[in-house]
Motif scaffolding. Structure first.
Motif, PDB file in Angstrom:
ATOM      1  N   PHE A 596       0.959  -1.074  -0.090  1.00 11.41           N
ATOM      2  CA  PHE A 596      -0.002   0.092  -0.145  1.00 11.41           C
ATOM      3  C   PHE A 596       0.947   1.373   0.103  1.00 11.41           C
ATOM      4  N   SER A 597       0.366   2.422  -0.475  1.00 15.16           N
ATOM      5  CA  SER A 597       1.104   3.672  -0.619  1.00 15.16           C
ATOM      6  C   SER A 597       1.175   4.243   0.769  1.00 15.16           C
ATOM      7  N   HIS A 598       2.307   4.548   1.271  1.00 12.78           N
ATOM      8  CA  HIS A 598       2.305   5.242   2.605  1.00 12.78           C
ATOM      9  C   HIS A 598       3.671   5.782   2.622  1.00 12.78           C
ATOM     10  N   PHE A 599       3.963   6.870   3.313  1.00 16.45           N
ATOM     11  CA  PHE A 599       5.114   7.519   3.112  1.00 16.45           C
ATOM     12  C   PHE A 599       6.243   7.307   4.479  1.00 16.45           C
ATOM     13  N   GLU A 600       5.710   6.429   5.398  1.00 23.49           N
ATOM     14  CA  GLU A 600       6.358   6.159   6.219  1.00 23.49           C
ATOM     15  C   GLU A 600       6.193   4.930   7.160  1.00 23.49           C
ATOM     16  N   ALA A 601       7.154   4.515   7.986  1.00 29.51           N
ATOM     17  CA  ALA A 601       6.616   3.059   8.592  1.00 29.51           C
ATOM     18  C   ALA A 601       5.641   3.189   9.525  1.00 29.51           C
ATOM     19  N   LEU A 602       4.673   2.159   9.689  1.00 26.55           N
ATOM     20  CA  LEU A 602       3.736   2.380  10.771  1.00 26.55           C
ATOM     21  C   LEU A 602       4.397   2.184  12.161  1.00 26.55           C
ATOM     22  N   SER A 603       3.575   2.656  12.893  1.00 26.30           N
ATOM     23  CA  SER A 603       4.077   2.533  14.426  1.00 26.30           C
ATOM     24  C   SER A 603       3.404   1.422  15.044  1.00 26.30           C
ATOM     25  N   ALA A 604       4.038   1.156  16.298  1.00 27.55           N
ATOM     26  CA  ALA A 604       3.500  -0.177  16.955  1.00 27.55           C
ATOM     27  C   ALA A 604       2.095  -0.066  17.246  1.00 27.55           C
ATOM     28  N   GLU A 605       1.731   1.208  17.575  1.00 27.35           N
ATOM     29  CA  GLU A 605       0.452   1.572  18.138  1.00 27.35           C
ATOM     30  C   GLU A 605      -0.443   1.436  16.953  1.00 27.35           C
ATOM     31  N   GLN A 606      -0.069   1.899  15.691  1.00 27.26           N
ATOM     32  CA  GLN A 606      -0.886   1.751  14.654  1.00 27.26           C
ATOM     33  C   GLN A 606      -1.109   0.062  14.045  1.00 27.26           C
ATOM     34  N   ILE A 607      -0.192  -0.589  14.002  1.00 28.35           N
ATOM     35  CA  ILE A 607      -0.352  -1.882  13.967  1.00 28.35           C
ATOM     36  C   ILE A 607      -1.206  -2.615  15.055  1.00 28.35           C
ATOM     37  N   THR A 608      -0.999  -2.470  16.121  1.00 23.05           N
ATOM     38  CA  THR A 608      -1.942  -2.907  17.389  1.00 23.05           C
ATOM     39  C   THR A 608      -3.458  -2.499  16.836  1.00 23.05           C
ATOM     40  N   ALA A 609      -3.683  -1.295  16.462  1.00 23.26           N
ATOM     41  CA  ALA A 609      -4.840  -0.885  16.130  1.00 23.26           C
ATOM     42  C   ALA A 609      -5.498  -1.444  14.872  1.00 23.26           C
ATOM     43  N   LEU A 610      -4.679  -1.578  14.017  1.00 18.92           N
ATOM     44  CA  LEU A 610      -5.132  -2.606  12.571  1.00 18.92           C
ATOM     45  C   LEU A 610      -5.560  -3.860  12.992  1.00 18.92           C
ATOM     46  N   GLU A 611      -4.695  -4.706  14.022  1.00 20.70           N
ATOM     47  CA  GLU A 611      -5.203  -5.998  14.311  1.00 20.70           C
ATOM     48  C   GLU A 611      -6.648  -5.723  15.107  1.00 20.70           C
ATOM     49  N   ASP A 612      -6.497  -4.958  16.157  1.00 16.98           N
ATOM     50  CA  ASP A 612      -7.836  -4.851  16.826  1.00 16.98           C
ATOM     51  C   ASP A 612      -8.938  -4.582  16.045  1.00 16.98           C
ATOM     52  N   ARG A 613      -8.847  -3.628  14.975  1.00 13.78           N
ATOM     53  CA  ARG A 613     -10.043  -3.400  14.291  1.00 13.78           C
ATOM     54  C   ARG A 613     -10.400  -4.623  13.490  1.00 13.78           C
ATOM     55  N   VAL A 614      -9.460  -5.158  12.673  1.00 13.80           N
ATOM     56  CA  VAL A 614      -9.858  -6.308  11.928  1.00 13.80           C
ATOM     57  C   VAL A 614     -10.335  -7.504  12.743  1.00 13.80           C
ATOM     58  N   ASN A 615      -9.841  -7.670  13.980  1.00 15.91           N
ATOM     59  CA  ASN A 615     -10.379  -8.894  14.728  1.00 15.91           C
ATOM     60  C   ASN A 615     -11.695  -8.529  15.239  1.00 15.91           C
ATOM     61  N   GLN A 616     -11.924  -7.267  15.374  1.00 16.99           N
ATOM     62  CA  GLN A 616     -13.347  -6.802  15.965  1.00 16.99           C
ATOM     63  C   GLN A 616     -14.431  -7.204  14.718  1.00 16.99           C
ATOM     64  N   HIS A 617     -13.988  -6.951  13.740  1.00 14.46           N
ATOM     65  CA  HIS A 617     -15.250  -7.281  12.726  1.00 14.46           C
ATOM     66  C   HIS A 617     -15.168  -8.998  12.360  1.00 14.46           C
ATOM     67  N   ILE A 618     -13.972  -9.281  12.574  1.00  9.50           N
ATOM     68  CA  ILE A 618     -14.049 -11.011  12.498  1.00  9.50           C
ATOM     69  C   ILE A 618     -15.347 -11.512  13.610  1.00  9.50           C
ATOM     70  N   ARG A 619     -15.115 -10.992  14.965  1.00 10.66           N
ATOM     71  CA  ARG A 619     -15.821 -11.434  16.127  1.00 10.66           C
ATOM     72  C   ARG A 619     -17.352 -11.203  15.561  1.00 10.66           C
ATOM     73  N   ASN A 620     -17.453  -9.899  15.114  1.00  3.49           N
ATOM     74  CA  ASN A 620     -18.976  -9.669  14.734  1.00  3.49           C
ATOM     75  C   ASN A 620     -19.509 -10.672  13.813  1.00  3.49           C
ATOM     76  N   ASN A 621     -18.795 -11.451  13.238  1.00  2.00           N
ATOM     77  CA  ASN A 621     -19.498 -12.699  12.312  1.00  2.00           C
ATOM     78  C   ASN A 621     -20.413 -12.212  11.622  1.00  2.00           C
ATOM     79  N   THR A 622     -20.241 -11.064  10.734  1.00  2.53           N
ATOM     80  CA  THR A 622     -21.412 -10.500   9.663  1.00  2.53           C
ATOM     81  C   THR A 622     -21.082 -11.238   8.401  1.00  2.53           C
ATOM     82  N   GLU A 623     -22.165 -11.353   7.772  1.00  2.00           N
ATOM     83  CA  GLU A 623     -22.198 -12.069   6.486  1.00  2.00           C
ATOM     84  C   GLU A 623     -21.416 -11.309   5.197  1.00  2.00           C
TER      85      GLU A 623
END
Length: 874
Positions: A596-623
């Protein structure tokens, strides 16, 4: 003698003459913007010749890998058509940095070439050239070596310009320069050509095999020549050329090294191993391409990467000309590793990477080769005259990815030329389009002509009964196939997903009574699905009915990763920013990769936030919903288009997380987000300017990763007798305690060393009236050694000190010089020599310096330098 034996003999000879054997440097010059690639043995010693760097030796010998395929030194177009031009070659060299000069250099060269103990070349076969005013070199050759005047040639300047001569070398318009003397070998009167300096000198009879460059002047901007205070020697001998001499052949391509590569190239292409120039091109280019990739160069659209791409494409084109029907170039790497891997271990270490890069680049170029050649042939058929217009050359480059030199190569074979000026005008006028032209938009499989279409059933079914409508072997239609055949099978309908949109093609089996065909990959050609694989059992014919079975386990793991990729993309745009655009992806059963296009490395906080958000939608178990609609309706729904994908009038819109992610996608996916199970990012990093890459895992692999992590945590808790709540505090306490104990230990060692100071003073040696103390005191760090050197200075009163210590598998060094001696001896100079000896660096003030390295085996040798340092300075 074999090439490898000659290489070793050269290095051994000069080692016996007091030279340090120095490894070849990288083909990518270190901090030298003036060079595209390393093209001579002296490149790595450039700063030494300029006086900017002082090495721990004054004599060196090396076998340097070189590439001349771009920039000022470019032999690319001559490769394959002459006896001695190469894109890659080895330069055997011996060097003197202010040590010996003309007399020794000449005697060394003659001894190695003619003595019975070494190469034992017949002296009457050797001719020598010198710069026309270099009487010193002439006299050495004539009066001391005994070369007769008729074989000793003075070479003058070109025209009226002074110092412009084949026998006068210069690093640039200004700077170090000097005359050179060259040694030529006479292959015999059966080969056309005249001696150097004659009108026929460009023939192949007299071949330069050795060049001694005598750097004795510094040319200033006003053109004046000033004598250098420390004249140096830079000599070189091409390994390939001297191998041809020693093996009694007239062409470099006839030596053992190339014969093995030519054999391997012919086998990979499927042609005869004859004297065809195209085969020589392939054998030469596999060397330059492999070594460049091993040194970190990758195909690109500019700079070094573009030169590499040009060489690969030229090799592929010549292989195609010889009849190659499929990928062949990467298959030659193994033969190169067998031939040169012992001398250059990086080839062995990088073999898999080299093969992958070459295979991928060859496949990309195959997408453009056939169509480009067809268009060029059509243009040539209408050509009047002998010059291919610049517009035609540019069209091939801009639209089909043909480099200009590739078109020029083809033109040369037809006794034509290309309009280079016209090409450059077109390039200037359409620079933006030229830059975008190198992205290959032609489907590789379109080179396989398949009529009709395949109905895809794989969105709902993993197994189906289908009929074979076409069999292809080696790209050609076949009516029948037997066990052991590698095939492409086309079915009227299939549950196998064909590679596209970043998702890999399905694998599995096509089965019938007594028949078993393994599908290893699935791709598309137009509307037809191509099942690539091998017939393991039985026979197949056109019209045969088979049961098509997708490997359900691999498919399931792949769809989980693909669905997670969509959630990750949406999360990136939410958390990192709307500027994020997909730049590529790869989804298979083992992982997902998202560029993906981005100008700098992701921070540890951003990586954690990405994992949290994706796993949140996994747990929601939507169609996970799909809808077929037209492109305009899809855009109104806010659907994002996948990178590099082409869309027809009807598109497939994929929605996840109740509208959280809406994208156009033709891939296969899970039914609900909960099927993904869990999502874990395993890496994040840069892959190009402004492009980042995330790799992640899902499902069973992610669960295994979590279990392994849990096991590690339990081990740590057991080791420090902690529970989950206080593990971090316990580990912190252990680390703090270790720090305290290490500090106390160092203090104790420092006290013990101080107490031993009197004993050390007694070990001092007197060298030319100067006290020199060099000692090894293991276990002491920099601080303790610095304190001890201060104490020893006071006790010695006057002297030079060098102390070394082994500490945690590394070498620590400290040097000191008493104030009364700093005008004569610099601690920093001593430290640079000592640190280099142990494979490191160092420096400091005239009275105190420190450094270190990693080669503990050389510590004693480094300490011994102290006495030599004082001797040399006196």
């Amino acid at each position: 003698m074999k090439s490898a034996e000659i290489r070793e003999a050269f290095l051994k000879f000069f080692e016996e003459k007091g030279h340090t054997r120095v490894p070849s440097s990288s083909l990518v010059p270190d901090n030298d913007p003036t060079l595209l690639f390393t093209n001579a043995g002296m490149n790595q010693f450039k700063d030494s010749f300029l006086g900017l760097e002082k090495r721990p030796y004054t004599r060196a010998a090396s076998s340097q890998k070189c590439v001349r395929a771009g920039g000022k030194h470019n032999d690319l177009e001559n490769v394959g058509y002459t006896a001695r031009h190469h894109t890659f070659f080895e330069m055997l060299g011996n060097f003197s940095f202010g040590d010996y000069f003309k007399r020794d250099a000449i005697h060394y060269a003659w001894e190695f070439l003619t003595s019975e103990a070494w190469l034992n070349l017949p002296q009457e076969k050797l001719w020598v050239t010198v710069y026309h005013t270099d009487d010193e070199a002439y006299d050495i050759w004539h009066k001391e070596i005994g070369v007769p005047a008729e074989r000793l040639i003075r070479i003058g300047d070109e025209g009226d310009t002074p110092y412009v001569s084949d026998n006068f070398w210069a690093m640039g318009d200004t700077g170090p320069c000097g005359p050179c003397t060259e040694i030529f070998f006479d292959h015999g009167e059966h080969i056309w050509g005249g001696p150097p300096g004659s009108p026929e000198e460009d023939g192949d009879r007299y071949i330069e095999i050795w060049n001694n460059v005598f750097m004795q002047f510094n040319r200033t901007a006003d053109g004046q020549m000033h004598s250098l205070p420390a004249p140096s020697v830079d000599t070189g001998m091409g390994l390939e050329r001297i191998s041809a001499v020693m093996q009694h052949v007239n062409s470099n391509y006839e030596i053992d090294l190339f014969q093995n590569l030519l054999t391997a190239a012919a086998a990979a292409i499927g042609c005869e191993n004859n004297d065809d120039p195209s085969l020589k091109v392939v054998a030469d280019h596999i060397r330059s391409c492999s070594f460049l990739i091993a040194d970190g160069v990758l195909p690109a659209n500019d700079g070094r990467g573009y030169v590499l791409r040009r060489i690969i494409r030229r090799a592929c084109r010549h292989g195609h000309k010889l009849g190659a029907q499929s990928g062949f170039f990467y298959k030659i790497v193994a033969a190169l590793v067998a031939e040169m891997g012992n001398a250059f271990p990086e080839l062995k270490q990088q073999q898999a990477q080299i093969e992958r890069v070459l295979k991928n680049e060859e496949e990309q170029f195959a997408k453009t080769l056939e169509q480009g050649l067809r268009i060029l042939e059509a243009d040539l058929a209408e050509l009047s005259g002998t010059v291919i217009p610049g517009e035609v050359v540019f069209k091939l480059y801009d639209t089909y990815g043909f480099p200009m030199d590739l078109t020029a190569d083809i033109a040369r074979e037809r006794e034509l030329t290309v309009d280079e000026e016209g090409f450059e005008r077109e390039m200037q006028a359409q620079r933006e389009r030229a830059r975008s032209a190198s992205s290959f938009g032609i489907d590789y499989n379109s080179l396989i002509k398949v009529e009709g279409q395949t109905d895809f059933l794989g969105y709902t079914d993993l197994e189906a009964s289908a009929q074979i409508v076409s069999l292809l072997k080696d790209g050609q239609t076949a009516e029948h196939a037997s066990a052991g055949d590698e095939l492409v099978v086309v079915l009227d309908k299939t549950p196998f997903y064909a590679e596209s949109g970043g998702q890999v093609g399905d694998c599995g089996y096509l089965l019938a009574p007594g028949v078993r065909f393994e599908v290893r990959d699935t791709t598309k050609a137009g509307d037809a699905f191509l099942h690539h694989g091998m017939l393991l059992e039985g026979e197949l014919n056109n019209g045969t009915w088979v049961q098509a079975q997708v490997d359900s386990g691999v498919r399931q793991a792949t769809v989980l990763n693909h669905s997670a990729t969509h959630l990750l993309h949406a999360a990136l745009r939410e958390i990192v920013g709307e500027h994020v655009q997909q730049k590529g992806s790869l989804v298979d059963s083992q992982r997902l990769r998202f560029d993906f296009s981005h100008f700098e490395a992701l921070s540890a906080e951003q990586i954690t936030a990405l994992e949290d958000r994706v796993n949140q939608h996994i747990r929601n178990n939507t169609e996970i919903c799909t809808e077929l609609t037209d492109i305009e309706t899809a855009k109104k729904k806010g659907a994002l288009a996948l990178f590099g994908e082409k869309y027809g009038s009807e598109v497939r819109v994929l929605s996840m997380g109740d509208g959280y992610s809406v994208e156009l996608c033709g891939g296969t996916h899970a039914k609900r987000t909960g099927d993904i199970g869990v999502f874990k990012i395993t890496s994040e990093g840069g892959v190009a300017a402004g492009v980042r890459r995330i790799e992640a895992i899902t499902g069973e692999l992610a669960w295994q990763w979590l279990k392994n992590t849990e096991g590690t945590v339990k081990q740590l808790m057991s080791m420090v007798k902690a529970n989950r709540d206080n593990l971090v505090d316990k580990l912190q306490a252990v680390l703090e305690q270790n720090k305290t104990l290490e500090k106390e230990l160092q203090q104790s060692k420092a006290k013990a060393a101080s107490a031993a100071g009197s004993d050390l003073v007694a070990q001092a040696q007197t060298v030319n009236g100067v006290k020199v103390l060099a000692a090894q005191l293991d276990g002491l760090d920099n601080k303790a050694l610095l304190e001890l050197v201060d104490q020893l200075k006071n006790k010695l009163g006057s002297g030079v000190i060098l102390l070394g210590s082994l500490l945690d598998d590394r070498v620590v060094l400290v040097a000191g010089v008493t104030k009364d001696l700093t005008a004569r001896f610099k601690a920093g100079d001593l430290m640079r020599q000592a640190a280099a000896q142990v494979g490191g660096k160092g420096g400091g003030r005239p009275d105190m310096a420190q450094g270190g390295g990693t080669d503990a085996s050389q510590l004693a040798t480094a300490l011994a330098l102290a006495e030599n340092f004082v001797l040399q300075a006196n």
